[in-house]
Design a protein around this motif. Sequence first.
Motif, PDB file in Angstrom:
ATOM      1  N   SER A 179      43.142  67.791 -16.645  1.00 30.06           N
ATOM      2  CA  SER A 179      44.413  68.111 -17.280  1.00 30.06           C
ATOM      3  C   SER A 179      45.577  67.362 -16.615  1.00 30.06           C
ATOM      4  CB  SER A 179      44.624  69.629 -17.272  1.00 30.06           C
ATOM      5  OG  SER A 179      45.705  70.008 -18.093  1.00 30.06           O
ATOM      6  N   GLY A 180      46.747  67.988 -16.551  1.00 29.82           N
ATOM      7  CA  GLY A 180      47.909  67.382 -15.913  1.00 29.82           C
ATOM      8  C   GLY A 180      48.807  66.649 -16.888  1.00 29.82           C
ATOM      9  N   THR A 181      50.118  66.722 -16.635  1.00 30.09           N
ATOM     10  CA  THR A 181      51.119  66.072 -17.471  1.00 30.09           C
ATOM     11  C   THR A 181      52.157  65.387 -16.592  1.00 30.09           C
ATOM     12  OG1 THR A 181      52.273  68.214 -17.593  1.00 30.09           O
ATOM     13  CG2 THR A 181      50.907  67.593 -19.483  1.00 30.09           C
ATOM     14  N   ALA A 182      52.883  64.440 -17.195  1.00 29.68           N
ATOM     15  CA  ALA A 182      53.956  63.750 -16.473  1.00 29.68           C
ATOM     16  C   ALA A 182      54.977  63.242 -17.469  1.00 29.68           C
ATOM     17  CB  ALA A 182      53.408  62.594 -15.640  1.00 29.68           C
ATOM     18  N   VAL A 183      56.211  63.079 -16.998  1.00 27.92           N
ATOM     19  CA  VAL A 183      57.295  62.517 -17.800  1.00 27.92           C
ATOM     20  C   VAL A 183      58.016  61.472 -16.956  1.00 27.92           C
ATOM     21  CG1 VAL A 183      59.439  62.945 -19.063  1.00 27.92           C
ATOM     22  CG2 VAL A 183      57.628  64.678 -19.073  1.00 27.92           C
ATOM     23  N   PHE A 184      58.248  60.304 -17.551  1.00 30.71           N
ATOM     24  CA  PHE A 184      58.994  59.221 -16.912  1.00 30.71           C
ATOM     25  C   PHE A 184      60.236  58.979 -17.763  1.00 30.71           C
ATOM     26  CE2 PHE A 184      54.348  57.894 -16.610  1.00 30.71           C
ATOM     27  CZ  PHE A 184      54.114  58.686 -15.490  1.00 30.71           C
ATOM     28  N   THR A 185      61.408  59.184 -17.188  1.00 30.58           N
ATOM     29  CA  THR A 185      62.620  59.178 -18.011  1.00 30.58           C
ATOM     30  C   THR A 185      63.752  58.375 -17.396  1.00 30.58           C
ATOM     31  OG1 THR A 185      64.346  60.590 -18.975  1.00 30.58           O
ATOM     32  CG2 THR A 185      63.259  61.410 -16.986  1.00 30.58           C
ATOM     33  N   ARG A 186      64.427  57.615 -18.261  1.00 33.76           N
ATOM     34  CA  ARG A 186      65.661  56.939 -17.860  1.00 33.76           C
ATOM     35  C   ARG A 186      66.849  57.902 -17.892  1.00 33.76           C
ATOM     36  NH1 ARG A 186      64.541  51.775 -21.648  1.00 33.76           N
ATOM     37  NH2 ARG A 186      63.900  50.263 -20.058  1.00 33.76           N
ATOM     38  N   LEU A 187      66.765  58.924 -18.744  1.00 37.20           N
ATOM     39  CA  LEU A 187      67.845  59.895 -18.865  1.00 37.20           C
ATOM     40  C   LEU A 187      67.707  60.941 -17.771  1.00 37.20           C
ATOM     41  CD1 LEU A 187      67.676  60.509 -22.725  1.00 37.20           C
ATOM     42  CD2 LEU A 187      68.966  58.756 -21.499  1.00 37.20           C
ATOM     43  N   LYS A 188      68.775  61.262 -17.155  1.00 28.95           N
ATOM     44  CA  LYS A 188      68.737  62.264 -16.087  1.00 28.95           C
ATOM     45  C   LYS A 188      68.773  63.657 -16.699  1.00 28.95           C
ATOM     46  CE  LYS A 188      70.998  63.825 -11.857  1.00 28.95           C
ATOM     47  NZ  LYS A 188      69.744  63.886 -11.121  1.00 28.95           N
ATOM     48  N   PRO A 189      67.743  64.469 -16.467  1.00 27.00           N
ATOM     49  CA  PRO A 189      67.759  65.825 -17.026  1.00 27.00           C
ATOM     50  C   PRO A 189      68.716  66.733 -16.266  1.00 27.00           C
ATOM     51  CG  PRO A 189      65.799  65.507 -15.685  1.00 27.00           C
ATOM     52  CD  PRO A 189      66.502  64.175 -15.730  1.00 27.00           C
ATOM     53  N   LEU A 190      69.221  67.714 -16.982  1.00 21.17           N
ATOM     54  CA  LEU A 190      70.046  68.729 -16.334  1.00 21.17           C
ATOM     55  C   LEU A 190      69.188  69.644 -15.482  1.00 21.17           C
ATOM     56  CD1 LEU A 190      72.278  69.687 -19.406  1.00 21.17           C
ATOM     57  CD2 LEU A 190      72.796  68.052 -17.571  1.00 21.17           C
ATOM     58  N   ARG A 191      68.006  69.998 -16.022  1.00 28.29           N
ATOM     59  CA  ARG A 191      67.068  70.851 -15.294  1.00 28.29           C
ATOM     60  C   ARG A 191      65.656  70.551 -15.756  1.00 28.29           C
ATOM     61  NH1 ARG A 191      69.877  76.827 -14.544  1.00 28.29           N
ATOM     62  NH2 ARG A 191      71.944  76.065 -14.010  1.00 28.29           N
ATOM     63  N   PRO A 215      48.488  76.661 -13.673  1.00 20.14           N
ATOM     64  CA  PRO A 215      47.482  76.036 -12.807  1.00 20.14           C
ATOM     65  C   PRO A 215      46.796  74.824 -13.425  1.00 20.14           C
ATOM     66  CG  PRO A 215      46.642  78.083 -13.731  1.00 20.14           C
ATOM     67  CD  PRO A 215      48.101  78.027 -14.064  1.00 20.14           C
ATOM     68  N   GLU A 216      46.881  74.677 -14.750  1.00 20.34           N
ATOM     69  CA  GLU A 216      46.259  73.524 -15.399  1.00 20.34           C
ATOM     70  C   GLU A 216      47.260  72.405 -15.692  1.00 20.34           C
ATOM     71  OE1 GLU A 216      44.107  75.049 -18.774  1.00 20.34           O
ATOM     72  OE2 GLU A 216      42.593  76.002 -17.498  1.00 20.34           O
ATOM     73  N   GLY A 217      48.511  72.582 -15.245  1.00 22.78           N
ATOM     74  CA  GLY A 217      49.504  71.514 -15.360  1.00 22.78           C
ATOM     75  C   GLY A 217      49.767  71.076 -16.785  1.00 22.78           C
ATOM     76  N   ARG A 218      49.938  72.020 -17.699  1.00 26.68           N
ATOM     77  CA  ARG A 218      49.975  71.694 -19.122  1.00 26.68           C
ATOM     78  C   ARG A 218      51.364  71.489 -19.716  1.00 26.68           C
ATOM     79  NH1 ARG A 218      45.256  71.775 -21.658  1.00 26.68           N
ATOM     80  NH2 ARG A 218      43.463  72.686 -20.588  1.00 26.68           N
ATOM     81  N   VAL A 219      52.399  71.926 -19.054  1.00 27.20           N
ATOM     82  CA  VAL A 219      53.726  71.901 -19.682  1.00 27.20           C
ATOM     83  C   VAL A 219      54.792  71.416 -18.705  1.00 27.20           C
ATOM     84  CG1 VAL A 219      55.537  73.299 -20.771  1.00 27.20           C
ATOM     85  CG2 VAL A 219      53.126  73.793 -21.253  1.00 27.20           C
ATOM     86  N   ILE A 220      55.645  70.524 -19.197  1.00 26.80           N
ATOM     87  CA  ILE A 220      56.875  70.157 -18.494  1.00 26.80           C
ATOM     88  C   ILE A 220      58.011  70.243 -19.506  1.00 26.80           C
ATOM     89  CG2 ILE A 220      58.129  68.425 -17.166  1.00 26.80           C
ATOM     90  CD1 ILE A 220      55.505  67.137 -16.413  1.00 26.80           C
ATOM     91  N   VAL A 221      59.090  70.909 -19.143  1.00 25.62           N
ATOM     92  CA  VAL A 221      60.278  71.023 -19.998  1.00 25.62           C
ATOM     93  C   VAL A 221      61.445  70.363 -19.277  1.00 25.62           C
ATOM     94  CG1 VAL A 221      61.810  72.585 -21.242  1.00 25.62           C
ATOM     95  CG2 VAL A 221      59.422  73.238 -20.862  1.00 25.62           C
ATOM     96  N   LEU A 222      62.095  69.433 -19.947  1.00 22.20           N
ATOM     97  CA  LEU A 222      63.292  68.801 -19.408  1.00 22.20           C
ATOM     98  C   LEU A 222      64.460  69.098 -20.332  1.00 22.20           C
ATOM     99  CD1 LEU A 222      60.813  66.949 -18.368  1.00 22.20           C
ATOM    100  CD2 LEU A 222      62.594  65.287 -17.862  1.00 22.20           C
TER     101      LEU A 222
END
Length: 269
Positions: free
Chosen positions: A64-76, A87-94
């Motif tokens: 599993s596992g997720t990642a995000v590579f962004t030029r825009l700076k997230p607020l949070r 535990p399975e690394g399934r979600v990232i919210v920016l």
Amino acid sequence: MKLVSWNVNGLRACVNKGFMDYFRAVDADIFCVQETKLQEGQILLELGEEYTQYWNYAEKKGYSGTAVFTRLKPLRVQYGLSGEEDPEGRVIVLEFEHFQLVNVYTPNARRDLSRLEHRLAWEDRFRAELQRLDAHKPVVVCGDLNVAHQEIDLRHPKPNTGNSGFTFEERGKMSALLESGFIDSFRHLYPERAGVYSWWSYMPKVRERNVGWRIDYFLMSKRLAPALREAEIACEVMGSDHCPVLLELDPAAWPTPRADEDNLLVGHP
């Protein structure tokens, strides 16, 4: 604004099959990946100083596992669903100024459907999370949702009816999600386009004959529809059993923020 999502089915393997060439060529503002199959420190991606990298690793090695590579700076940034361990690394919210991005790798029901109940319960929690987020700021959802929603979304719907990824239950959860205030960007633009898929089995000649499924998506809040410029599926891109999906948005067409919108995510800045 260009966004890309790709289930790489093992990022280290994909890097050896041309990932960086595609990453540089597509020149995305935000690039999301699923199924990284990595632990922290197992890869060093030189993406350039303009990109910030956010990783959500699974506890289980090679899974599993997720990642995000962004030029825009997230607020949070938030890892996992609100109030839950992931535990399975399934979600990232920016959260960004005008919208929130959710990168997701939806649990697979497994071939024998032994994880179907887990999957359906997760779907309900995920939909509730998106509704919570959408109540405050528009949402873009991308990733491997592990379901072909309609018969047009896979090459052989009849013999696959009831199979993992095309059960009535999984398809119903996708319908419920869309009905709760979201659109499927590709189908919104191309409601009748057939033969365009994002995943193919590794079995011999399957991809060559285009015997595929469309299970990778960009969904978005309905009120973002005026900003939708293009939704593409890059079927020609190799390196994984999935191909990238792309979304182009026009920031000049962002909806006017509602008075009750605020920065509600709890996570790391």
